[in-house]
Design a protein around this motif. Structure first.
Motif, mmCIF file in Angstrom:
data_model
loop_
_atom_site.group_PDB
_atom_site.id
_atom_site.type_symbol
_atom_site.label_atom_id
_atom_site.label_comp_id
_atom_site.label_asym_id
_atom_site.label_seq_id
_atom_site.Cartn_x
_atom_site.Cartn_y
_atom_site.Cartn_z
ATOM 1 N N ARG A 27 75.767 122.646 46.134
ATOM 2 C CA ARG A 27 75.920 122.124 44.766
ATOM 3 C C ARG A 27 75.543 120.649 44.705
ATOM 4 N NH1 ARG A 27 78.721 125.876 41.630
ATOM 5 N NH2 ARG A 27 79.829 127.433 42.882
ATOM 6 N N ASP A 28 75.976 119.910 45.715
ATOM 7 C CA ASP A 28 75.688 118.465 45.796
ATOM 8 C C ASP A 28 74.202 118.168 45.865
ATOM 9 O OD1 ASP A 28 78.121 117.248 45.804
ATOM 10 O OD2 ASP A 28 77.680 116.136 47.668
ATOM 11 N N VAL A 29 73.544 118.845 46.818
ATOM 12 C CA VAL A 29 72.116 118.597 47.028
ATOM 13 C C VAL A 29 71.328 119.041 45.793
ATOM 14 C CG1 VAL A 29 70.091 119.259 48.392
ATOM 15 C CG2 VAL A 29 72.253 118.721 49.540
ATOM 16 N N PHE A 30 71.644 120.233 45.278
ATOM 17 C CA PHE A 30 70.894 120.752 44.123
ATOM 18 C C PHE A 30 71.062 119.823 42.917
ATOM 19 C CE2 PHE A 30 71.415 125.439 45.736
ATOM 20 C CZ PHE A 30 70.665 125.115 46.852
ATOM 21 N N ARG A 31 72.257 119.249 42.769
ATOM 22 C CA ARG A 31 72.489 118.358 41.634
ATOM 23 C C ARG A 31 71.530 117.165 41.689
ATOM 24 N NH1 ARG A 31 77.494 116.886 42.479
ATOM 25 N NH2 ARG A 31 78.343 118.842 41.670
ATOM 26 N N SER A 32 71.298 116.662 42.907
ATOM 27 C CA SER A 32 70.442 115.477 42.990
ATOM 28 C C SER A 32 68.975 115.810 42.722
ATOM 29 C CB SER A 32 70.629 114.747 44.327
ATOM 30 O OG SER A 32 70.177 115.559 45.376
ATOM 31 N N VAL A 153 60.668 122.177 45.981
ATOM 32 C CA VAL A 153 61.638 123.193 46.381
ATOM 33 C C VAL A 153 61.768 123.233 47.915
ATOM 34 C CG1 VAL A 153 61.934 125.699 46.540
ATOM 35 C CG2 VAL A 153 61.481 124.645 44.334
ATOM 36 N N LEU A 154 60.645 123.186 48.597
ATOM 37 C CA LEU A 154 60.672 123.251 50.065
ATOM 38 C C LEU A 154 61.329 121.999 50.655
ATOM 39 C CD1 LEU A 154 57.148 124.814 50.542
ATOM 40 C CD2 LEU A 154 59.340 125.867 51.166
ATOM 41 N N GLU A 155 61.033 120.860 50.051
ATOM 42 C CA GLU A 155 61.621 119.611 50.545
ATOM 43 C C GLU A 155 63.130 119.608 50.296
ATOM 44 O OE1 GLU A 155 63.254 115.789 50.405
ATOM 45 O OE2 GLU A 155 62.491 116.482 48.488
ATOM 46 N N MET A 156 63.549 120.182 49.157
ATOM 47 C CA MET A 156 64.982 120.268 48.857
ATOM 48 C C MET A 156 65.693 121.152 49.894
ATOM 49 S SD MET A 156 66.933 121.403 45.366
ATOM 50 C CE MET A 156 66.720 123.171 45.343
ATOM 51 N N LEU A 157 65.043 122.253 50.274
ATOM 52 C CA LEU A 157 65.644 123.143 51.265
ATOM 53 C C LEU A 157 65.811 122.446 52.608
ATOM 54 C CD1 LEU A 157 63.922 126.472 50.309
ATOM 55 C CD2 LEU A 157 66.391 126.104 50.524
ATOM 56 N N THR A 159 66.137 119.298 53.051
ATOM 57 C CA THR A 159 67.215 118.316 52.869
ATOM 58 C C THR A 159 68.582 118.994 52.971
ATOM 59 O OG1 THR A 159 65.808 117.003 51.426
ATOM 60 C CG2 THR A 159 68.182 116.618 51.248
ATOM 61 N N PHE A 160 68.689 120.172 52.357
ATOM 62 C CA PHE A 160 69.956 120.901 52.373
ATOM 63 C C PHE A 160 70.336 121.300 53.806
ATOM 64 C CE2 PHE A 160 71.906 125.257 52.053
ATOM 65 C CZ PHE A 160 73.187 124.810 51.776
ATOM 66 N N ALA A 250 49.656 119.419 51.560
ATOM 67 C CA ALA A 250 49.426 117.972 51.603
ATOM 68 C C ALA A 250 50.704 117.205 51.225
ATOM 69 C CB ALA A 250 48.279 117.596 50.670
ATOM 70 N N ILE A 251 51.444 117.726 50.218
ATOM 71 C CA ILE A 251 52.688 117.023 49.834
ATOM 72 C C ILE A 251 53.725 117.158 50.937
ATOM 73 C CG2 ILE A 251 54.546 116.805 48.143
ATOM 74 C CD1 ILE A 251 52.615 117.929 46.036
ATOM 75 N N LEU A 252 53.825 118.348 51.540
ATOM 76 C CA LEU A 252 54.786 118.522 52.644
ATOM 77 C C LEU A 252 54.459 117.552 53.780
ATOM 78 C CD1 LEU A 252 55.244 122.398 52.806
ATOM 79 C CD2 LEU A 252 56.816 120.674 51.881
ATOM 80 N N ASP A 253 53.162 117.398 54.075
ATOM 81 C CA ASP A 253 52.755 116.437 55.112
ATOM 82 C C ASP A 253 53.185 115.029 54.705
ATOM 83 O OD1 ASP A 253 51.622 118.501 56.527
ATOM 84 O OD2 ASP A 253 49.581 118.152 55.768
ATOM 85 N N ALA A 254 53.000 114.713 53.415
ATOM 86 C CA ALA A 254 53.316 113.357 52.945
ATOM 87 C C ALA A 254 54.803 113.045 53.072
ATOM 88 C CB ALA A 254 52.865 113.197 51.494
ATOM 89 N N VAL A 255 55.663 114.083 52.916
ATOM 90 C CA VAL A 255 57.106 113.818 53.032
ATOM 91 C C VAL A 255 57.645 114.250 54.403
ATOM 92 C CG1 VAL A 255 57.620 113.833 50.551
ATOM 93 C CG2 VAL A 255 57.633 115.992 51.820
ATOM 94 N N SER A 256 56.710 114.487 55.342
ATOM 95 C CA SER A 256 57.073 114.783 56.739
ATOM 96 C C SER A 256 57.968 116.003 56.898
ATOM 97 C CB SER A 256 57.752 113.571 57.405
ATOM 98 O OG SER A 256 56.987 112.427 57.225
ATOM 99 N N ILE A 257 57.701 117.063 56.161
ATOM 100 C CA ILE A 257 58.413 118.331 56.381
ATOM 101 C C ILE A 257 57.517 119.216 57.261
ATOM 102 C CG2 ILE A 257 59.433 120.377 55.300
ATOM 103 C CD1 ILE A 257 60.845 117.796 54.493
ATOM 104 N N PRO A 258 57.968 119.527 58.473
ATOM 105 C CA PRO A 258 57.129 120.341 59.356
ATOM 106 C C PRO A 258 57.134 121.819 58.937
ATOM 107 C CG PRO A 258 59.230 119.868 60.401
ATOM 108 C CD PRO A 258 59.251 119.175 59.075
ATOM 109 N N TYR A 259 56.025 122.501 59.173
ATOM 110 C CA TYR A 259 55.927 123.920 58.827
ATOM 111 C C TYR A 259 54.909 124.579 59.736
ATOM 112 C CZ TYR A 259 51.814 122.058 56.474
ATOM 113 O OH TYR A 259 50.637 121.418 56.225
#
Ligand code: AMP
Length: 426
Positions: A27-32, A153-157, A159-160, A250-259
């Motif tokens: 709930r906390d993370v989704f709110r932000s 959405v992927l970056e939020m996950l 983070t969660f 490209a956005i995932l790379d920019a925010v350093s989320i590995p996949y």
């Protein structure tokens, strides 16, 4: 003895502490990220799932709890109902029915609740299980088709999961393209399957005819070498889908989320378009997907609604909690104080004192006036209370209460007005 039915279970303390921790972090993370909660019914019209999840999927063809519900009155019609096997269909139905597209911007909605599938129960797989999910859906003019939404959405996950302290997850990413791509890919799959499908399992032989994409979901070990050699959907994307997928990456790379790219991951539901993904975790064994999701442009239209592209995910809360409990033993909160009323009539005084202490923010258990002091103190210790407050007639009259620290055994006399402060401060 009546038992919980196969594939369902009771969630008990202290495990429920971990469940609550996970849900409040969500709930906390989704709110932000500016999501709000939606709650849809657990029962829906069966055809909702047939038309969205797909008739040929395992979920709809084998796993639904569905029944023909008789009319109770002449004003009612009998109808086929189902316990929801997932929640995206319900959210999209609610989006259409409540005309949520008339609200400004994108709808960012999350849900937490039970889902039902008649699967073979095993560790991490239940017939009633819980999902925490979210959807971003809205008109294209509000930006719902943008690859930026997928990446958000992927970056939020990520983070969660990081917020929960879960390490070692893998994000597996794929694009299943748009219906035209799927058509061409399906043709290619059919052609490639023709000479080899005879040696595959019965499910694959059936799916090769009805829905060849589902062959990629097959888990039968002997079939895997054949599946490895089949064409890959990423080679069949048209230019807009290819660009969309590249922009998400490209956005995932920019925010350093590995996949990692997994071209076989087509997901078990028919409504997906373009981006699909799963987060997996090694600690889970065979049922290693903690969550799955994807884009479902076209789903709203298929259910009779306006054009409303969207993307979402569903986290398997049971599995998430399982992974967390490997290194996080849930602990019950101990009571701050156990009030031990001594002698007839003292329950009333204890209730009054309990009210005072709880209003001051303390966690309080009450004993009973019929207990001897020894029994009260034993109960207080066993349940892990930090303090016992002894409340006899003398204490009530004088306003000086006996406060026993159950850790050290030390006992002091404290004025009633200061009791909450003393307990909270130590
Ligand atoms: P799905 O709706 O099939 O995409 O599933 C999303 C997530 O829900 C999966 O990654 C699992 O973590 C979880 N899940 C699906 N089915 C079950 C089940 N029968 N028992 C427990 N968790 C499940």
């Amino acid at each position: 003895m009546i038992k919980a039915i196969r594939g369902t279970r009771d969630l008990l303390p202290p495990d429920t502490e971990l469940w609550n921790f996970v849900e409040s972090a969500a709930r906390d993370v989704f709110r932000s990220y500016h999501f709000s909660e939606i709650r849809t019914p657990v029962i829906e019209d069966l055809s909702l799932f047939q038309r969205s999840v797909g008739e040929e999927t395992d979920i709809v063809s084998k796993e639904m709890f569905a029944w023909e519900d008789r009319a109770r009155a002449q004003s009612e019609k009998g109808q086929w109902l189902a316990l929801r096997p997932e929640n995206t269909a319900g959210v999209v139905r609610a989006y259409i029915e409540n005309r949520l597209w008339e609200r400004p911007g994108l709808q960012k909605l999350y849900y937490i609740g039970p889902q039902f599938r008649r699967e073979r129960p095993q560790k991490g797989r239940y017939r009633q299980f819980f999902q925490i999910g979210a959807e971003i859906i809205g008109p294209p003019t509000a930006g719902s088709e943008s690859p930026a939404v997928d990446a958000e959405v992927l970056e939020m996950l990520a983070t969660f999961l990081d917020r929960l302290g879960l390490t070692g997850w893998t994000l597996e990413l794929n694009s299943v393209g748009c219906p035209d791509d799927r058509q061409r890919y399906n043709d290619a799959l059919r052609a490639a399957l023709k000479p080899v499908v005879g040696g595959m399992c019965a499910d694959c032989r059936r799916r090769a005819e009805t829905n060849p994409l589902r062959v990629l979901d097959c888990k039968v070990p002997e079939d895997q070498p054949i599946i490895e050699q089949l064409p890959k959907i990423l080679d069949y994307l048209d230019e807009p889908c290819r660009q969309h997928f590249a922009a998400v990456r490209a956005i995932l790379d920019a925010v350093s989320i590995p996949y990692t790219i997994n071209p076989r991951m087509v997901r078990g539901l028919d409504y997906y378009r373009r981006t699909t993904y799963e987060f997996t975790h090694g600690a889970l064994g065979a049922q290693n997907a903690i969550l799955g999701g994807g884009r479902y442009d076209g789903l709203s239209e298929a259910l009779g609604g306006p054009k409303a592209p969207g993307i979402g995910f569903a986290i398997g809360e049971d599995r998430l909690v399982l992974t967390l409990s490997e290194h996080q033993r849930p602990k019950l909160t101990a009571a701050d104080a156990y009030i031990a009323p001594l002698g007839e009539g003292m329950n009333q005084e204890a209730a009054r004192l309990g009210r005072e202490l709880r209003q001051a923010g303390l966690v309080v258990d009450l004993g009973d006036e019929s207990f001897r002091l020894k029994k009260s103190l034993e109960l207080a210790s066993k349940t892990g209370a930090r303090f016992a407050v002894i409340l006899g007639e003398n204490e009530a009259k004088s306003g000086m209460l006996a406060l026993k620290n159950l850790g050290t055994g030390e006992q002091v006399s404290v004025p009633r007005a200061e009791l909450a402060k003393v307990i909270a401060g130590s």
